[in-house]
Structure formats: C-alpha cells, structure tokens
Design a protein around this motif. Structure first.
Motif, PDB file in Angstrom:
ATOM      1  N   ALA A  78       0.867  -1.187   0.000  1.00 51.60           N
ATOM      2  CA  ALA A  78       0.000   0.000   0.000  1.00 51.60           C
ATOM      3  C   ALA A  78       0.901   1.233   0.000  1.00 51.60           C
ATOM      4  CB  ALA A  78      -0.906   0.004   1.219  1.00 51.60           C
ATOM      5  N   VAL A  79       0.646   2.167  -0.924  1.00 55.86           N
ATOM      6  CA  VAL A  79       1.474   3.361  -1.077  1.00 55.86           C
ATOM      7  C   VAL A  79       0.614   4.606  -0.924  1.00 55.86           C
ATOM      8  CG1 VAL A  79       2.867   4.683  -2.726  1.00 55.86           C
ATOM      9  CG2 VAL A  79       3.149   2.223  -2.565  1.00 55.86           C
ATOM     10  N   ARG A  80       1.189   5.611  -0.285  1.00 56.90           N
ATOM     11  CA  ARG A  80       0.539   6.913  -0.152  1.00 56.90           C
ATOM     12  C   ARG A  80       1.406   7.949  -0.852  1.00 56.90           C
ATOM     13  NH1 ARG A  80      -2.282   9.371   5.145  1.00 56.90           N
ATOM     14  NH2 ARG A  80      -3.604  10.815   3.999  1.00 56.90           N
ATOM     15  N   TYR A  81       0.807   8.693  -1.770  1.00 61.11           N
ATOM     16  CA  TYR A  81       1.479   9.706  -2.589  1.00 61.11           C
ATOM     17  C   TYR A  81       0.861  11.037  -2.190  1.00 61.11           C
ATOM     18  CZ  TYR A  81       2.880  11.918  -7.073  1.00 61.11           C
ATOM     19  OH  TYR A  81       3.404  12.725  -8.046  1.00 61.11           O
ATOM     20  N   ARG A  82       1.625  11.858  -1.479  1.00 61.59           N
ATOM     21  CA  ARG A  82       1.096  13.126  -0.970  1.00 61.59           C
ATOM     22  C   ARG A  82       1.828  14.291  -1.603  1.00 61.59           C
ATOM     23  NH1 ARG A  82      -0.954  13.539   4.848  1.00 61.59           N
ATOM     24  NH2 ARG A  82      -1.997  15.096   3.633  1.00 61.59           N
TER      25      ARG A  82
END
Length: 123
Positions: A78-82
């Motif tokens: 799971a990746v979060r791109y902020r």
C-alpha cells in the motif's frame, strides 16, 4: 473446585498467549522530492506512474493532494502519494506499508525517478 481452578488456569494461559499477538505498527518512513511542476500536474503524473506499475488507485483527492494506491502482491503493498505546495515547487512525499510493516524509503526512489521523468524534470 479443582475443575474451576483448571478452567481459570487454561483461560489465563490462552489470554497470555493471545496477548503476545498484539503488535503496534511503526510510523511510516517517507521519501520526499521537490519538483517545479504544479500540484495538479504532479498529481496526474503520480497517478499515471502508479497505474502504469500495476497499482490500483483506492483514492485520489486533487484538493488534498493525496493518493492511496495498492499493489496486489504477496504481501500487499500500500502506497501513499502526498503533495504539498511550497515556495520552491511541489513536494512529493511517498510512504507505504507491506504486510503491515513500513516500507524502507529507498523503495520509493524508482517511483520518484519515474515521476520526474513524466514531468521532464530529470537532472
């Protein structure tokens, strides 16, 4: 009385063994990069990069500059791109978890290079 004592002993042992299963997750480790492109363009480049690599976009919020994506692998990634607008440009911050554990920041280096390439901002 012995039976009650035996039940209490077994219950206590089960509770102790289950108590060891509880874990606390470590805080996510991040990798950041500042690009010259605006947040909207940077968000589009990030979503394109993630989908090209096989990620499924769970949520993408243009106003918040936040994307959550998942790669169906074992264990799941799971990746979060902020995104955050700064005076220098747009700060991209990537973080993620694999199997409930934080992903080391170096894993995101190739993703950030891909975004830079999509934005024509490779050094």
């Amino acid at each position: 009385m012995r039976r009650l004592l035996g039940v209490l002993l077994v219950t206590s042992l089960v509770a102790l063994s289950l108590g060891g299963c509880a874990t606390t997750s470590a805080p996510p480790q991040t990798r950041s990069l500042i690009v010259e492109a605006g947040p909207s363009t940077t968000l589009e480049a990030g979503v394109a990069m993630l989908t090209a690599r096989g990620f499924v976009i769970r949520r993408a919020d243009v106003d918040l500059g936040d994307v959550e994506a998942v790669l169906a692998a074992r264990p799941t990634l799971a990746v979060r791109y902020r995104l955050e607008a700064t005076e220098q440009g747009t700060r991209i911050t990537l973080s993620g978890q694999r199997g409930g554990q934080p992903v080391p920041p170096y894993v995101f280096d190739t993703l950030l290079i891909d975004v830079q390439e999509r934005l024509d901002e490779l050094p």
